[in-house]
Design a protein around this motif. Structure first.
Motif, short mmCIF file in Angstrom:
data_model
loop_
_atom_site.label_atom_id
_atom_site.label_comp_id
_atom_site.label_asym_id
_atom_site.label_seq_id
_atom_site.Cartn_x
_atom_site.Cartn_y
_atom_site.Cartn_z
N LEU A 1 39.30 52.68 55.20
CA LEU A 1 40.28 52.56 54.12
C LEU A 1 40.03 51.30 53.30
CD1 LEU A 1 43.49 53.61 56.10
CD2 LEU A 1 42.14 55.01 54.55
N ALA A 2 39.62 50.22 53.97
CA ALA A 2 39.33 48.98 53.26
C ALA A 2 38.14 49.15 52.33
CB ALA A 2 39.06 47.86 54.27
N ALA A 3 37.15 49.91 52.75
CA ALA A 3 35.99 50.15 51.89
C ALA A 3 36.40 50.90 50.62
CB ALA A 3 34.93 50.92 52.65
N LEU A 4 37.24 51.93 50.79
CA LEU A 4 37.72 52.66 49.62
C LEU A 4 38.59 51.76 48.74
CD1 LEU A 4 38.65 56.05 51.36
CD2 LEU A 4 36.59 55.50 50.07
N GLY A 5 39.42 50.92 49.39
CA GLY A 5 40.25 49.99 48.63
C GLY A 5 39.42 48.98 47.86
N ALA A 6 38.33 48.50 48.47
CA ALA A 6 37.45 47.54 47.79
C ALA A 6 36.78 48.20 46.59
CB ALA A 6 36.40 47.01 48.76
N LEU A 7 36.36 49.47 46.74
CA LEU A 7 35.79 50.19 45.60
C LEU A 7 36.80 50.30 44.46
CD1 LEU A 7 33.82 53.11 47.30
CD2 LEU A 7 32.85 51.22 45.99
N LEU A 8 38.03 50.69 44.81
CA LEU A 8 39.06 50.85 43.78
C LEU A 8 39.39 49.51 43.12
CD1 LEU A 8 41.11 52.64 42.34
CD2 LEU A 8 42.70 52.23 44.24
N ALA A 9 39.57 48.46 43.95
CA ALA A 9 39.89 47.15 43.40
C ALA A 9 38.74 46.62 42.55
CB ALA A 9 40.19 46.17 44.54
N GLY A 10 37.50 46.86 42.96
CA GLY A 10 36.36 46.41 42.18
C GLY A 10 36.30 47.10 40.83
N VAL A 11 36.53 48.42 40.82
CA VAL A 11 36.50 49.17 39.56
C VAL A 11 37.63 48.71 38.63
CG1 VAL A 11 36.81 51.46 38.56
CG2 VAL A 11 35.34 51.17 40.54
N VAL A 12 38.85 48.55 39.18
CA VAL A 12 39.99 48.12 38.37
C VAL A 12 39.74 46.74 37.76
CG1 VAL A 12 42.42 47.43 38.47
CG2 VAL A 12 41.67 49.55 39.56
N ASN A 13 39.25 45.81 38.58
CA ASN A 13 39.00 44.46 38.08
C ASN A 13 37.85 44.44 37.08
OD1 ASN A 13 40.67 42.18 39.49
ND2 ASN A 13 40.26 43.70 41.08
N LEU A 14 36.83 45.27 37.30
CA LEU A 14 35.72 45.33 36.37
C LEU A 14 36.18 45.89 35.02
CD1 LEU A 14 32.67 44.91 35.98
CD2 LEU A 14 32.33 47.25 36.81
N ALA A 15 37.00 46.95 35.07
CA ALA A 15 37.53 47.51 33.83
C ALA A 15 38.41 46.50 33.11
CB ALA A 15 38.31 48.78 34.13
N SER A 16 39.19 45.75 33.86
CA SER A 16 40.05 44.74 33.26
C SER A 16 39.24 43.62 32.62
CB SER A 16 41.00 44.16 34.32
OG SER A 16 41.77 43.11 33.81
N ALA A 17 38.07 43.30 33.23
CA ALA A 17 37.26 42.18 32.73
C ALA A 17 36.51 42.54 31.46
CB ALA A 17 36.27 41.74 33.80
N VAL A 18 36.18 43.82 31.26
CA VAL A 18 35.35 44.20 30.10
C VAL A 18 36.17 44.84 28.99
CG1 VAL A 18 33.30 44.51 31.54
CG2 VAL A 18 34.81 46.46 31.12
N THR A 19 37.50 44.89 29.14
CA THR A 19 38.36 45.44 28.09
C THR A 19 39.24 44.34 27.52
OG1 THR A 19 39.95 46.09 29.80
CG2 THR A 19 38.40 47.77 29.03
N PRO A 20 39.66 44.46 26.27
CA PRO A 20 40.51 43.42 25.66
C PRO A 20 41.87 43.33 26.35
CG PRO A 20 39.57 44.88 23.99
CD PRO A 20 39.31 45.52 25.31
N ASN A 21 42.46 42.14 26.30
CA ASN A 21 43.78 41.93 26.87
C ASN A 21 44.86 42.56 25.99
OD1 ASN A 21 42.64 40.45 28.93
ND2 ASN A 21 42.93 38.49 27.88
N ILE A 22 46.05 42.73 26.57
CA ILE A 22 47.21 43.17 25.80
C ILE A 22 47.60 42.06 24.83
CG2 ILE A 22 49.62 43.91 25.98
CD1 ILE A 22 48.94 45.05 28.72
#
Length: 653
Positions: free
Chosen positions: A118-139
């Motif tokens: 479950l931690a591996a799946l959570g790390a994948l999800l957290a990594g994708v979310v943070n990566l998307a947040s880092a490469v998209t403009p802020n609100i």
């Protein structure tokens, strides 16, 4: 008086509350009682599913994400607790975060056994979310608020740092799945750092809360990450990883420099390289056939990152150096004292490693193949020392990230293997001949009798000799016969044969040497002794390929007769793999497997070995392969084929 009544009412209500809801501790896990009735997880899951069904039938429930999550939770609660549904299987498993599992008294109990996956799946999800947040403009409103306390350059820097941190978190996921302790520590640092970056770069409270929540879960379930790292390997990895990273960076810069226009400055090339590694647009533009340079550099950077992580997170390695003289001597002493099993002597092969019990009174022989710690047969040693040995064996494999299995296990110790959390599967039968009852008389054995008579008329004779009494010339003859028989191939065997006939190591073993009418050695059988019982076990069976048919039957028959003269009552012959599935199937599935095995006989001599053994009317004793999980059985099969030499390793061809 009123005070006493009030106190009595308080106690009564307290007792009533205890009866309403009670939580008890139990070795198999926590138990919940409501109104004196025990409530299982499947009760809760069934209640959720029933409520969803009633809502759907009465048109009060709409299909939505919330209803889908509720349905999944209900099915999950019923599935993980399915054994408690029927009274016959109730209370046979221990509570776990994932599917409830059978108790393994000789294993370290870990309630959060499923957490690493479950931690591996959570790390994948957290990594994708943070990566998307880092490469998209802020609100917009958050950007305006942050710019009042930090300069624009700082915001850009935090976005740039979040990209490699997110990629690194994604790269830790496979190692979290494999329970690596180093991956857990790295993931905790990255999650906390990403949570801070989420707040600083864009007031992204949602992503920060998710990262911190996952970090908290990992910290609470940290005991489930049991694969340790070798300090020596880690120190060398700390030296190699920077070299790998620097080399990768240099190659990426070189690629950008070659593809860049002649007018590009050194600073722009360096910046373009780093931007490409961060998957960000850089100052240089590549077109036409060079349009994929940025993506190629980014992919190569990910590969360099993965290589560095592989070096840093390597698990604690099993011993590579084979046992020294003192260790082998200790193993030999235990075999001579407790080696009553017909396979015990084969642990004295030179290609096996040893693991001893804490008190040194029992041991196992093993090899590591395909990530599997493969044990040879059953342990050897004092009976009361075996539980501690099994416990150490399980911990030894667990801390190194190895799957545990054994081939050639006997029925007597299967209960101990199951207490270690292992499963067993029928592997085949060992043919054991009673030398007292063996006879060449009678119609049933006439073919063997005819072979013996024909070879005797041709002048063949056979003598049973202790290996310690063989001369150097005779040992050379055995080696010559064995080499001609193998015809350039390596020695086979792991659990049920020796790797060579050595006078120094195997002086107490026996050899039946067959000579032709001219006195030349043409074939031999090698028998390993069993201690504590008058028995031997056939180890090697070799002959020249141009010898007459029936020489092997002649040698076996003469060996049985001479063993009987030495007081040996039992002789174990070749191991017949899956013999029962071919000749005595008990179900349609076994009949289907038996037919498939007949097709494999051309490669593995399954049917032929059984027919050869059956000529001498032995007693069949089953042997088993022991393994951990059903899904991991194919890997165990591959490891066994490699260890036994039945399947060549690709890198050794």
């Amino acid at each position: 008086m009123p005070q006493r009544l009030a106190l009595a009412d308080t106690r009564r209500y307290a007792d009533h509350g205890l009866r309403m809801l009670r939580l008890d501790r139990h070795p198999l896990g926590p138990r919940v009682y409501v109104l004196g009735t025990r409530v299982h997880e499947w009760h809760l899951g069934a209640a959720v599913l029933l409520a969803l069904l009633v809502g759907a039938l009465t048109d009060r429930l709409d299909l939505s994400l919330a209803s889908g999550i509720a349905a999944f939770a209900g099915v999950w609660l019923v599935a993980k607790d399915w054994r408690d549904v029927t009274p016959s299987q109730r209370d046979t498993t221990e509570w776990r975060l994932g599917l409830h599992g059978r108790t393994a008294p000789l294993r370290t109990a870990r309630r959060a056994d499923s957490l690493p996956r479950l931690a591996a799946l959570g790390a994948l999800l957290a990594g994708v979310v943070n990566l998307a947040s880092a490469v998209t403009p802020n609100i917009g409103w958050r950007d305006h608020l942050l710019l009042q306390v930090a300069p624009l350059q700082a915001l850009r820097l935090t976005h740039a740092i979040a990209v490699p941190a997110s990629l690194l978190l994604l790269a830790t996921a496979p190692y979290l799945w494999r329970r690596r302790l180093g991956a857990l520590r790295l993931a905790l640092v990255l999650l906390v750092a990403l949570a801070a970056l989420d707040l600083v770069k864009g007031l992204d409270v949602e992503a920060a809360a998710g990262s911190l929540g996952l970090a908290a879960i990992l910290w609470l379930g940290r005991d489930a990450f049991c694969v340790r790292h070798d300090p020596v390997t880690r120190r060398s990895a700390l030296r190699l990883a920077p070299a790998v990273g620097a080399g990768g960076l240099l190659l990426c810069g070189l690629a950008v420099w070659i593809a860049a226009p002649e007018s590009a400055s050194f600073v722009s090339i360096v910046r373009e390289t780093f931007d490409a590694l961060l998957w960000q647009p850089g100052p240089l533009d590549f077109h036409d056939e060079l349009g994929g340079v940025d993506e190629a550099v980014g992919v190569f950077g990910l590969l360099a990152l993965a290589g560095s992580l592989a070096l840093l997170l390597r698990p604690l390695a099993a011993p590579r150096a084979l046992p020294d003289v003192d260790v082998r001597r200790a193993a030999r002493r235990l075999v001579r004292r407790h080696g009553a099993d017909t396979l015990a002597y084969f642990k004295l092969r030179h290609d096996q490693h040893y693991l001893f019990s804490p008190d040194g009174r029992a041991f196992v022989g093993y090899r590591v193949e395909a990530g599997v710690l493969l044990v040879s047969g059953d342990p050897v040693g004092a009976e009361d020392a075996l539980p501690a040995l099994f416990r150490r064996l399980g911990a030894f494999a667990e801390t190194r990230g190895l799957k545990l299995a054994a081939i050639g296990a006997g029925e007597a110790l299967l209960p101990l293997w199951r207490q270690l959390g292992m499963r067993s599967l029928y592997l085949g039968d060992e043919g054991v001949i009673d030398t007292e009852r063996f006879s060449l008389e009678g119609r049933a054995i006439r073919k063997v009798r005819q072979s013996v008579s024909r070879l005797e008329k041709a002048g063949y004779r056979a003598d049973l000799i202790e290996v310690g009494r063989l001369h150097e010339s005779e040992l050379a003859e055995l080696e010559s016969i064995s080499g001609r028989w193998r015809d350039g191939a390596g020695e086979r065997g792991f659990a049920m044969s020796l790797d060579a006939v050595r006078r120094d190591d195997h002086a107490d073993s026996l050899v039946l040497l067959a000579r032709d009418g001219d006195g030349r050695a043409r074939g031999f059988l090698h028998f390993a002794p069993s201690y504590g019982r008058p028995a031997v076990s056939l180890s090697l069976m070799r002959r020249d390929r141009d010898t007459p048919n029936g020489l092997t039957e002649f040698m076996v028959a003469r060996a049985i007769e001479q063993l009987r003269g030495r007081g040996v009552r039992e002789a174990s012959l070749n191991f017949a793999v899956f013999a029962r599935l071919i000749h005595d199937p008990r179900s349609r599935l076994e009949r289907l497997i038996g037919r498939a095995l007949l097709l494999a006989d051309r490669c593995f001599q399954i049917e032929r070995l059984y027919r050869f053994n059956a000529k001498f009317f032995p007693r069949w004793e089953p042997r088993y392969v022991v393994f951990e999980r059903r899904l991991g059985f194919p890997r165990v099969g591959l490891a066994a084929l490699w260890a036994e030499g039945q399947l060549p390793k690709p890198w050794r061809r």
